[in-house]
Motif scaffolding. Structure first.
Motif, mmCIF file in Angstrom:
data_model
loop_
_atom_site.group_PDB
_atom_site.id
_atom_site.type_symbol
_atom_site.label_atom_id
_atom_site.label_comp_id
_atom_site.label_asym_id
_atom_site.label_seq_id
_atom_site.Cartn_x
_atom_site.Cartn_y
_atom_site.Cartn_z
ATOM 1 N N LYS A 81 0.829 -1.207 0.000
ATOM 2 C CA LYS A 81 0.000 0.000 0.000
ATOM 3 C C LYS A 81 0.862 1.255 0.000
ATOM 4 O O LYS A 81 0.563 2.232 -0.686
ATOM 5 C CB LYS A 81 -0.938 0.002 1.215
ATOM 6 N N GLU A 82 1.931 1.219 0.771
ATOM 7 C CA GLU A 82 2.832 2.374 0.809
ATOM 8 C C GLU A 82 3.496 2.591 -0.546
ATOM 9 O O GLU A 82 3.618 3.724 -1.009
ATOM 10 C CB GLU A 82 3.889 2.168 1.892
ATOM 11 N N ASP A 83 3.916 1.499 -1.178
ATOM 12 C CA ASP A 83 4.528 1.619 -2.503
ATOM 13 C C ASP A 83 3.539 2.183 -3.510
ATOM 14 O O ASP A 83 3.900 3.009 -4.362
ATOM 15 C CB ASP A 83 5.022 0.246 -2.981
ATOM 16 N N ALA A 84 2.279 1.731 -3.419
ATOM 17 C CA ALA A 84 1.249 2.218 -4.342
ATOM 18 C C ALA A 84 1.028 3.723 -4.153
ATOM 19 O O ALA A 84 0.858 4.466 -5.126
ATOM 20 C CB ALA A 84 -0.058 1.455 -4.129
ATOM 21 N N GLN A 85 1.064 4.164 -2.903
ATOM 22 C CA GLN A 85 0.872 5.597 -2.636
ATOM 23 C C GLN A 85 2.041 6.403 -3.162
ATOM 24 O O GLN A 85 1.854 7.505 -3.707
ATOM 25 C CB GLN A 85 0.708 5.826 -1.128
ATOM 26 N N VAL A 86 3.249 5.866 -3.018
ATOM 27 C CA VAL A 86 4.428 6.552 -3.553
ATOM 28 C C VAL A 86 4.315 6.691 -5.066
ATOM 29 O O VAL A 86 4.596 7.752 -5.639
ATOM 30 C CB VAL A 86 5.725 5.788 -3.177
#
Length: 206
Positions: free
Chosen positions: A6-11
């Motif tokens: 999820k964090e990677d997707a937000q980045v």
């Protein structure tokens, strides 16, 4: 692992939005393709479609990253207005103008919205959405102006609505012209100066 994904997707989403802001600012919205944005962001076109339905959706997401000082939590905002309506109006307006003049990413989005976009087709409907949001800002300012008059912070030479439209004209006029050509005047100096002079013209004691 899920959290990391999820964090990677937000980045990735933020990188796409940052690339869109950069290219919209350089080329204009209509002349910027999703392929252009994908290349700038270093992602595939498919990655853009994972996060955004189309360019209009991407543009909308870019606008929604803006934070308007008037749009506080409604309960908190009303408490501030009840305590000091004129102080609330002045501080919120100053916050907007100073952020606009000091934050290049923030000002670039307003430059795109006002000067780098043709509002036709689907973009026309999106423009209408933001015009309606602007009207909600006017309602908030008008309520604060009314309370400022009731508290004797400003006089009644204008109706609350007239005083509101005057304030909007001052702030939007400065912001619109400064984002069109920032060399015309220093917004961080002229903004507070003209704001306070307008409020004084309404009888405010600053």
């Amino acid at each position: 692992m899920v959290r990391k994904t999820k964090e990677d997707a937000q980045v990735t989403r933020n990188r796409i939005l940052d690339a869109a802001v950069e290219l919209f600012g350089q080329k204009g919205v209509s002349q910027t393709s999703l392929n252009d944005i994908a290349r700038e962001a270093g992602v595939t076109r498919g990655a853009i479609y994972w996060h955004f339905e189309n360019k209009v959706d991407l543009f909308n997401a870019m606008m929604e990253r803006l934070v308007c000082p008037l749009m506080l939590n409604s309960e908190e905002r009303q408490q501030l207005i009840n305590q000091d309506p004129l102080g609330f109006l002045r501080s919120a307006t100053l916050e907007f103008m100073l952020k606009l003049s000091s934050d290049p990413d923030y000002s670039k989005v307003f430059e795109i919205f006002w000067h780098k976009c043709e509002y036709v087709g689907e973009m026309a409907a999106l423009r209408q959405k933001y015009l309606e949001e602007g009207e909600s800002h006017i309602d908030i300012i008008e309520r604060a102006m009314m309370q400022a008059q009731e508290k004797g912070q400003i006089d009644r030479r204008l109706t609350p609505y007239q005083a509101t439209i005057g304030l909007v004209a001052v702030v939007d006029g400065l912001a619109f012209n400064w984002t069109k050509r920032s060399e015309l005047f220093p917004l961080e100096i002229y903004g507070p100066l003209f704001l306070d002079n307008y409020l004084i013209s309404l009888g405010a004691q600053l």
